[in-house]
Design an enzyme around this catalytic site. Sequence first.
Site, PDB file in Angstrom:
ATOM      1  CG  ASP A 112      -9.417  -6.536   3.545  1.00 56.13           C
ATOM      2  OD1 ASP A 112      -8.778  -7.699   3.508  1.00 56.13           O
ATOM      3  OD2 ASP A 112      -9.864  -6.192   2.463  1.00 56.13           O
ATOM      4  CG  HIS A 306      -9.911 -11.061   6.830  1.00 60.84           C
ATOM      5  ND1 HIS A 306      -8.445 -10.417   6.844  1.00 60.84           N
ATOM      6  CD2 HIS A 306     -10.377 -10.604   5.969  1.00 60.84           C
ATOM      7  CE1 HIS A 306      -8.619  -9.651   5.994  1.00 60.84           C
ATOM      8  NE2 HIS A 306      -9.711  -9.598   5.253  1.00 60.84           N
TER       9      HIS A 306
END
Length: 330
Positions: A112, A306
């Site tokens: 991320d 994610h």
Amino acid sequence: MAHLPEALTAMMPPMQTALVNGIEMAFYEAGPKDGPAIVLCHGFPETAFSWRHQIPVLAAAGYRVIAPDQRGYGLTPGPAEISAYDMEHLTGDLVALLDHLGIEKAVFVGHDWGGFVVWQMPLMHRARCAGIIGLNTPYQPRYRAEPISLFREVYGPDMYIVWFQAPGEADQALGADVAKTMRFFLRKPAALRDSSERKTGGSSFAFAAGLAAYDPATDQSQFLSQDEMAVYVALFEASGFTGPINWYRNFTRNWERGADLPTRIDDLPCLMIMAEKDAVLPPSMADRMGEHISDLEKVMVTESGHWTQQEQPEAVNRYILDWMRRRFPG
């Protein structure tokens, strides 16, 4: 420091601190001191705790593993000035941490936001990089125009990065009920892919509206245990969200100050680990990475959203270890 969540101390190596680059950085270290160094860089809204499944496995394989709470996150306090969270500071923190530990070069692994940081390391501090691993986050060349204007144009004014730009607004909204906020973010992929949160009021990724409408009592998409979630809640209740959001408030500053940086990564081993069901950073974003990186391998983690190193830790560990053993034998 005396009131660390019990699960944090149970699942992580002992927490250490170091004065680096003007801040007191908390970090966790494991593995042999003479092993090849790996620095694990977390994303938003996470901390070094997100690497709890990788640290012992990599250490047991002979690698020196370092996982910091990065600037403004977890147990690492950050300055008040927004500009203190730009890419020069974020990469500078990692360089200073290597200096503190007496490490010349490391493989930097980033997920991320941590991925954005580690892909900048070879552009800003090439001599300190042995290799780069991007987890979900691909290398992307400099935006063609000022990024916040582009995000607003493409996704609308409610897109979360645009929303984050106003000082205090998102900070207050996310901090009003930290337990709800963390459960809203840290979910399996279907929660974002199949609900209206990704498309609210004509704007993609309208997290403000999604958070307001989210009901934790009816959510069946959690993948963390209660103890794991309690760690995140306790850490963000203590730190707040202003420091982490300030990373986003430097998109334009980073774009302006990066005009003269290199655009290619040559002669440096790089690995891109993609996640099949990541709605925020889909695998398609990595399609053209080979045009900018001369030594690149790409692999896919299936059935993961994610939060890949937490959703599918065994697959992530397997891909990292396979690449590391071939490129940097322990």
